[in-house]
Design a protein around this motif. Structure first.
Motif, PDB file in Angstrom:
ATOM      1  N   UNK A  85     -22.754  17.351  12.828  1.00 32.00           N
ATOM      2  CA  UNK A  85     -22.205  16.257  12.029  1.00 32.00           C
ATOM      3  C   UNK A  85     -20.783  16.584  11.592  1.00 32.00           C
ATOM      4  N   UNK A  86     -19.995  15.568  11.409  1.00 33.82           N
ATOM      5  CA  UNK A  86     -18.586  15.691  11.044  1.00 33.82           C
ATOM      6  C   UNK A  86     -18.413  15.747   9.521  1.00 33.82           C
ATOM      7  N   UNK A  88     -30.349   9.168  17.537  1.00 32.57           N
ATOM      8  CA  UNK A  88     -31.253  10.120  16.889  1.00 32.57           C
ATOM      9  C   UNK A  88     -31.682   9.602  15.508  1.00 32.57           C
ATOM     10  N   UNK A  89     -31.610  10.413  14.474  1.00 28.85           N
ATOM     11  CA  UNK A  89     -32.131   9.992  13.172  1.00 28.85           C
ATOM     12  C   UNK A  89     -31.013   9.533  12.233  1.00 28.85           C
ATOM     13  N   UNK A  90     -30.137  10.458  11.887  1.00 27.95           N
ATOM     14  CA  UNK A  90     -29.117  10.158  10.871  1.00 27.95           C
ATOM     15  C   UNK A  90     -28.237   8.984  11.266  1.00 27.95           C
ATOM     16  N   UNK A 129     -27.360   5.373   9.590  1.00 27.71           N
ATOM     17  CA  UNK A 129     -25.974   5.050   9.228  1.00 27.71           C
ATOM     18  C   UNK A 129     -25.482   3.799   9.931  1.00 27.71           C
ATOM     19  N   UNK A 130     -25.887   3.593  11.197  1.00 23.43           N
ATOM     20  CA  UNK A 130     -25.469   2.393  11.927  1.00 23.43           C
ATOM     21  C   UNK A 130     -25.931   1.128  11.218  1.00 23.43           C
ATOM     22  N   UNK A 131     -27.167   1.159  10.725  1.00 20.18           N
ATOM     23  CA  UNK A 131     -27.693  -0.023  10.022  1.00 20.18           C
ATOM     24  C   UNK A 131     -26.863  -0.313   8.777  1.00 20.18           C
ATOM     25  N   UNK A 132     -26.490   0.748   8.047  1.00 22.01           N
ATOM     26  CA  UNK A 132     -25.666   0.573   6.850  1.00 22.01           C
ATOM     27  C   UNK A 132     -24.297   0.021   7.232  1.00 22.01           C
ATOM     28  N   UNK A 133     -23.684   0.600   8.280  1.00 20.05           N
ATOM     29  CA  UNK A 133     -22.349   0.137   8.681  1.00 20.05           C
ATOM     30  C   UNK A 133     -22.383  -1.289   9.211  1.00 20.05           C
ATOM     31  N   UNK A 134     -23.410  -1.622   9.990  1.00 20.77           N
ATOM     32  CA  UNK A 134     -23.516  -2.992  10.515  1.00 20.77           C
ATOM     33  C   UNK A 134     -23.604  -4.003   9.380  1.00 20.77           C
ATOM     34  N   UNK A 135     -24.387  -3.673   8.356  1.00 27.24           N
ATOM     35  CA  UNK A 135     -24.524  -4.584   7.222  1.00 27.24           C
ATOM     36  C   UNK A 135     -23.220  -4.659   6.438  1.00 27.24           C
ATOM     37  N   UNK A 136     -22.546  -3.510   6.273  1.00 27.20           N
ATOM     38  CA  UNK A 136     -21.270  -3.500   5.569  1.00 27.20           C
ATOM     39  C   UNK A 136     -20.231  -4.353   6.303  1.00 27.20           C
TER      40      UNK A 136
END
Length: 288
Positions: free
Chosen positions: A145-146, A191-193, A197-204
């Motif tokens: 992770x970054x 994967x998992x994380x 995060x994609x779901x959060x970013x898509x909604x944002x």
């Protein structure tokens, strides 16, 4: 292959992720080759690593001797053939399937038969790369992770082609460089994380595109009400809008679902070269 036999590490791709993965390995005693096809990228990331190490020295987290020793173990190279002695190679190049397949095919020819070939990809499962080699049992995902110098967790993903021995050695390797490995026994894009995060970013992005709030307001709400250390737009700037764009494009190419297409806002910013921190402008503007 036993963890004790891993002495030499190769990292392909000297972007922010690749360079930090290489330094993590060097700091933990491994002989490391960081390879890239662009000399400019190698020089830039070498300077960035020197800055990072100087900050750690000033904060008392690292001695000057330890930093110098790590740099002595780290070779910056333009020649992929320098991986000929690697016991494990971690690929961290552009998030494009064909580019990764081409690289894995070359690595298979160059590296010893025992070498583990891992991809740091957060979206492309190793099953899409394994058949580009003659050693599918030694191919897996090792996803850092970054920023890799800081983030503790690493996802190790075992594909249907990956041997138990390879998966176990990868987990031991992750532990040996001071990281907390989590073994996923089945591969799935993101994967998992990152799937979370994609779901959060898509909604944002939906909320931003439809005028419910600004990106600053959305980030503020996420950090102050949900307790996240960084908001979705600031995080996208950190990891790179180009990475976000390519990830969504890869998902769309796989699914054919319009819902998986990159957002218009990110697509337009990428076309303008506003890629986040790396270009000093993304959703936010940064000073060099």
């Amino acid at each position: 292959m036993a963890i004790e036999t891993i002495k030499h590490v190769g990292v392909a791709g000297s972007g922010a992720m690749g360079s930090q993965i290489a330094m993590v390995c060097a700091l933990h005693g491994y002989s490391v080759v960081l390879q890239d096809i662009e000399e400019k990228s190698l020089n830039k990331e070498k300077e960035n690593l020197q800055i990072q190490m100087e900050k750690r020295i000033k904060k008392g987290r690292l001695s000057e001797e330890e930093a110098n020793a790590a740099f002595d173990r780290l070779t910056f190279s333009l020649d992929i053939n320098d991986f000929e002695c690697a016991d494990i190679v971690i690929e961290a190049i552009v998030e494009k399937l064909e580019a990764k397949r081409d690289l894995f095919e070359k690595l298979d020819e160059i590296c010893p038969a025992h070498t583990i070939l891992a991809t740091n990809s957060s979206t492309i499962v190793s099953s899409k790369l394994a058949d580009a080699t003659k050693r599918p049992d030694k191919v897996c995902n090792i996803h850092f992770f970054n920023p890799a110098l800081v983030m503790e967790c690493v996802e190790v993903v075992k594909g249907p082609h990956t041997s138990d021995e390879t998966a176990n050695t990868a987990m031991e390797f992750v532990k040996s460089i001071g990281k907390l490995g989590v073994l996923l026994k089945k591969g799935i894009s993101g994967f998992i994380a990152n799937r979370i995060l994609w779901k959060i970013r898509d909604e944002a992005l939906y909320l931003l595109e439809n005028g419910y709030a600004t990106h600053e307001e959305i980030d503020l709400i996420v950090t102050k009400s949900l307790g996240h250390p960084i908001g979705p737009f600031a995080l996208t700037d950190l990891t790179g809008l180009d990475v976000a764009y390519l990830v969504k494009l890869q998902r769309y190419q796989e699914s054919g679902d319009d819902a998986d297409k990159p957002s218009k806002i990110i697509e337009e910013k990428v076309k303008r070269g506003e890629l986040g921190r790396k270009t000093e402008k993304g959703f936010y503007t940064y000073n060099a």
